[in-house]
Design a protein around this motif. Structure first.
Motif, PDB file in Angstrom:
ATOM      1  N   LYS A 141      -1.732   1.093  -6.730  1.00  0.00           N
ATOM      2  CA  LYS A 141      -0.716   1.070  -5.669  1.00  0.00           C
ATOM      3  C   LYS A 141      -1.317   1.672  -4.401  1.00  0.00           C
ATOM      4  O   LYS A 141      -1.757   2.812  -4.400  1.00  0.00           O
ATOM      5  N   THR A 162      -4.795  -4.867  -1.244  1.00  0.00           N
ATOM      6  CA  THR A 162      -4.836  -4.825  -2.708  1.00  0.00           C
ATOM      7  C   THR A 162      -6.056  -4.032  -3.137  1.00  0.00           C
ATOM      8  O   THR A 162      -7.160  -4.282  -2.643  1.00  0.00           O
ATOM      9  N   ARG A 167       8.606  -6.473 -14.730  1.00  0.00           N
ATOM     10  CA  ARG A 167       8.557  -7.280 -13.505  1.00  0.00           C
ATOM     11  C   ARG A 167       8.747  -8.775 -13.729  1.00  0.00           C
ATOM     12  O   ARG A 167       9.457  -9.439 -12.970  1.00  0.00           O
ATOM     13  N   ASP A 169       1.676 -11.618  -2.480  1.00  0.00           N
ATOM     14  CA  ASP A 169       2.529 -10.533  -1.973  1.00  0.00           C
ATOM     15  C   ASP A 169       3.305 -10.896  -0.703  1.00  0.00           C
ATOM     16  O   ASP A 169       4.144 -10.123  -0.249  1.00  0.00           O
ATOM     17  N   TYR A 192       7.849 -12.930  -4.841  1.00  0.00           N
ATOM     18  CA  TYR A 192       7.026 -11.756  -5.162  1.00  0.00           C
ATOM     19  C   TYR A 192       7.902 -10.578  -5.593  1.00  0.00           C
ATOM     20  O   TYR A 192       8.925 -10.304  -4.976  1.00  0.00           O
ATOM     21  N   GLN A 244       7.184  -6.472  -6.847  1.00  0.00           N
ATOM     22  CA  GLN A 244       6.204  -5.422  -7.119  1.00  0.00           C
ATOM     23  C   GLN A 244       6.357  -4.920  -8.543  1.00  0.00           C
ATOM     24  O   GLN A 244       7.440  -4.975  -9.101  1.00  0.00           O
ATOM     25  N   ARG A 245       5.263  -4.400  -9.092  1.00  0.00           N
ATOM     26  CA  ARG A 245       5.392  -3.733 -10.382  1.00  0.00           C
ATOM     27  C   ARG A 245       4.808  -2.328 -10.277  1.00  0.00           C
ATOM     28  O   ARG A 245       4.083  -2.029  -9.319  1.00  0.00           O
ATOM     29  N   GLU A 293       2.353   0.511 -10.641  1.00  0.00           N
ATOM     30  CA  GLU A 293       0.890   0.550 -10.741  1.00  0.00           C
ATOM     31  C   GLU A 293       0.425   1.983 -10.545  1.00  0.00           C
ATOM     32  O   GLU A 293       1.089   2.754  -9.855  1.00  0.00           O
TER      33      GLU A 293
END
Ligand code: AMP
Ligand code: MN
Ligand code: MN
Ligand code: MN
Length: 281
Positions: free
Chosen positions: A66, A71, A100, A157, A162, A164-165, A167
């Motif tokens: 994250k 990324t 997710r 993204d 999209y 988010q998960r 991380e």
């Protein structure tokens, strides 16, 4: 030659660990790192296959971290299996995907695309279910003409579906890799999306201060200029410079094992240098 960045069916690659090792042998590679997303499940099979054809296997893993912009993926090399810190993080990542993925499917449904989690799960036997599997399910249903289109329009993204998960932070990923005796290496630095060399240097310096051990300097998407900037940074910050294709098999057919988009050709010497760094730790 070697390849230090590959995926198998244990995550979102299309070759089983055994098939990957055989392809490596046919391609004349001397060593290969298996770096599946969030799992070590392919490593035992890969090690067994590698031993039978005299290829050196580097046990690896790849985490997504994250960060506020861009990324960041962190490769772990020479990790021990069965380390509780690493195992905890890996278990959390399976949960984060399971959390997710149904949300992505709901968003696609809301956009008018009929798709179920069963379609997605039909793409893999692994508990690691990646956006690539969702893209493959969409391709199969005829909603997109390519994996690239699925990411560009929906799953990337900036895409409309999209989600988010959870991380790990860069620190958490580096610490888990170190706890398991491994070396932490930033993958495909191009995806950090640094605007210029100054910004790139600042971002990498932060990671070096957290204990980063190396950078994937040689990567198909890296320009000659970026490669040179990363190489110089490695020299200055005393980091290992490594390279790999990010092979996924048929899921990314333009990427060839050991070659990437063409002349990647990472010499064995790069692995020797990485190993001497491991021994110094
Ligand atoms: P996930 O870890 O489930 O969020 O999915 C990320 C995976 O999707 C990455 O590991 C890549 O294999 C794949 N991926 C991400 N962006 C793209 C893209 N633009 N084209 C093809 N595959 C992609
Ligand atoms: Mn992948
Ligand atoms: Mn990656
Ligand atoms: Mn990868």
């Amino acid at each position: 030659m070697i390849d230090l960045h590959t995926h198998t069916t244990a995550s979102d690659g299309s070759y089983s660990p055994t098939e990957l090792i055989h392809l490596a042998q046919q391609s004349g590679l001397e060593a290969i790192a298996v770096t599946d997303h969030d799992t070590l499940a392919g490593l035992d099979e890969a090690a067994q296959a590698a031993a039978s054809v005299d290829i050196e296997l580097v046990p690896g893993v790849e985490f997504s971290c994250k960060i506020p912009v861009g990324t960041l993926h962190m490769l772990g090399y020479f990790i021990d299996q069965g380390n509780p810190d690493l195992d905890n993080l890996l278990t959390e990542m399976i949960a984060s995907r399971a959390q997710r993925n149904p949300h992505i499917v709901v968003k696609l449904n809301q956009l008018g695309y009929e798709l179920t989690m069963a379609d997605v799960h039909a793409q893999t036997n692994s508990p690691i279910v990646s956006r690539l599997h969702i893209a493959q399910a969409m391709l199969q249903r005829g909603y997109v003409r390519s994996i690239d289109e699925a990411f560009g329009r929906f799953l990337g993204d900036t895409g409309s579906a999209y989600v988010q998960r959870a991380e790990p932070s860069p620190t958490e990923a580096i610490n888990a890799i170190h706890s398991a005796g491994g070396l932490a290496v930033v993958a495909h630095a191009i995806h950090l999306r640094a605007a210029n060399e100054k910004q790139l240097t600042a971002r990498l310096t932060e990671l070096a201060d957290l204990g980063l051990n190396g950078i994937e300097v040689w990567y198909s998407e890296h320009s000659a200029e970026l490669t040179d900037q990363l190489w110089r940074f490695c020299r200055k910050a005393d980091l290992a410079a490594v390279g790999g294709s990010d092979f996924h098999g048929s899921a990314k057919p333009h990427i060839k094992l050991g070659l990437g988009r063409g002349g990647l050709n990472i010499p064995l010497e790069i692995l020797h240098r990485l190993k001497s760094r491991l021994n110094r730790r």
